[in-house]
Design an enzyme around this catalytic site. Sequence first.
Site, PDB file in Angstrom:
ATOM      1  N   CYS A  88       0.848  -1.188   0.000  1.00 32.02           N
ATOM      2  CA  CYS A  88       0.000   0.000   0.000  1.00 32.02           C
ATOM      3  C   CYS A  88       0.890   1.246   0.000  1.00 32.02           C
ATOM      4  CB  CYS A  88      -0.961   0.003   1.182  1.00 32.02           C
ATOM      5  SG  CYS A  88      -0.286   0.624   2.719  1.00 32.02           S
ATOM      6  N   GLU A  89       0.471   2.223  -0.776  1.00 30.41           N
ATOM      7  CA  GLU A  89       1.335   3.395  -0.925  1.00 30.41           C
ATOM      8  C   GLU A  89       1.269   4.321   0.285  1.00 30.41           C
ATOM      9  OE1 GLU A  89       0.041   5.089  -4.585  1.00 30.41           O
ATOM     10  OE2 GLU A  89      -1.413   6.421  -3.631  1.00 30.41           O
ATOM     11  N   HIS A  90       0.325   4.084   1.181  1.00 30.49           N
ATOM     12  CA  HIS A  90       0.234   4.946   2.358  1.00 30.49           C
ATOM     13  C   HIS A  90       1.182   4.520   3.464  1.00 30.49           C
ATOM     14  CE1 HIS A  90      -4.062   5.627   0.747  1.00 30.49           C
ATOM     15  NE2 HIS A  90      -3.242   6.546   0.295  1.00 30.49           N
ATOM     16  N   HIS A  91       1.417   3.217   3.601  1.00 25.30           N
ATOM     17  CA  HIS A  91       2.249   2.718   4.703  1.00 25.30           C
ATOM     18  C   HIS A  91       3.405   1.857   4.229  1.00 25.30           C
ATOM     19  CE1 HIS A  91      -1.893   3.358   6.279  1.00 25.30           C
ATOM     20  NE2 HIS A  91      -1.240   3.942   7.247  1.00 25.30           N
ATOM     21  N   GLN A 129      -5.696  -0.138  -3.442  1.00 28.77           N
ATOM     22  CA  GLN A 129      -6.457  -1.231  -4.065  1.00 28.77           C
ATOM     23  C   GLN A 129      -7.494  -0.727  -5.071  1.00 28.77           C
ATOM     24  OE1 GLN A 129      -7.821  -4.258  -1.289  1.00 28.77           O
ATOM     25  NE2 GLN A 129      -9.551  -4.736  -2.628  1.00 28.77           N
ATOM     26  N   HIS A 157      -5.263  -6.117   4.312  1.00 32.49           N
ATOM     27  CA  HIS A 157      -4.239  -5.067   4.353  1.00 32.49           C
ATOM     28  C   HIS A 157      -3.506  -5.119   5.689  1.00 32.49           C
ATOM     29  CE1 HIS A 157      -5.435  -2.507   0.789  1.00 32.49           C
ATOM     30  NE2 HIS A 157      -6.323  -3.484   0.802  1.00 32.49           N
TER      31      HIS A 157
HETATM   32 ZN    ZN Z   1      -1.943   1.271   4.126  1.00 31.29          ZN
END
Ligand code: ZN
Length: 198
Positions: A88-91, A129, A157
């Site tokens: 995931c590009e956030h974490h 996603q 996730h």
């Molecule tokens: Zn994430």
Amino acid sequence: MAEYEDGVVLSASCKSVVADAVTHILRAVGENPDREGLVDTPKRVAKSYDELLAGYSVDPVALLNNALFDVEYDEMVLVTDIDFHSLCEHHMLPFIGKGHVAYLPDKTVVGLSKIPRIVDAFARRLQVQERMTRQIAELLDELIKPKGVAVVLEAHHMCMSMRGARKPNALMRTSSVLGAFRSDARTRAEFFDHLKTK
Ligand SMILES: [Zn+2]
């Protein structure tokens, strides 16, 4: 993933930048990057990213273009349970799941093995996603020019299991339906019924 060669995404100098960054992280969390178990960790992490992000080196259009065939077949083509993992590009934590892809051909079909490869090409990047789902559907729509495309992704996730909400069983399901799958309720229902009964 044998088809991804080592070093396709990160050059040697990029790998050493990633490795240096990992050394900084290890120090910042209070670890000793020189202790035996960690001494090669920065290099290993850099090598892992090279593999996990190998999708950046794959041109999905080129991947499909030599695998399109003219066939007199106009029933739904459905490929289910395509395992994938992404970050995931956030974490930058993994999300892991399965993809289900269907299309209604209009004279053209695509080589069967290409659909999982397309899923992989988009999964092996920093992703969300929802976008990944749409990218797969739009690429197939553009290249196969079918009567319709439907893509469903289901994934767990790690950023929701291991931290944050800490709900390890929560499954995220996203879908993208185009053409006949959007305009015709029966076609759409046929696809979702297949997913229920598989
Ligand atoms: Zn994430």
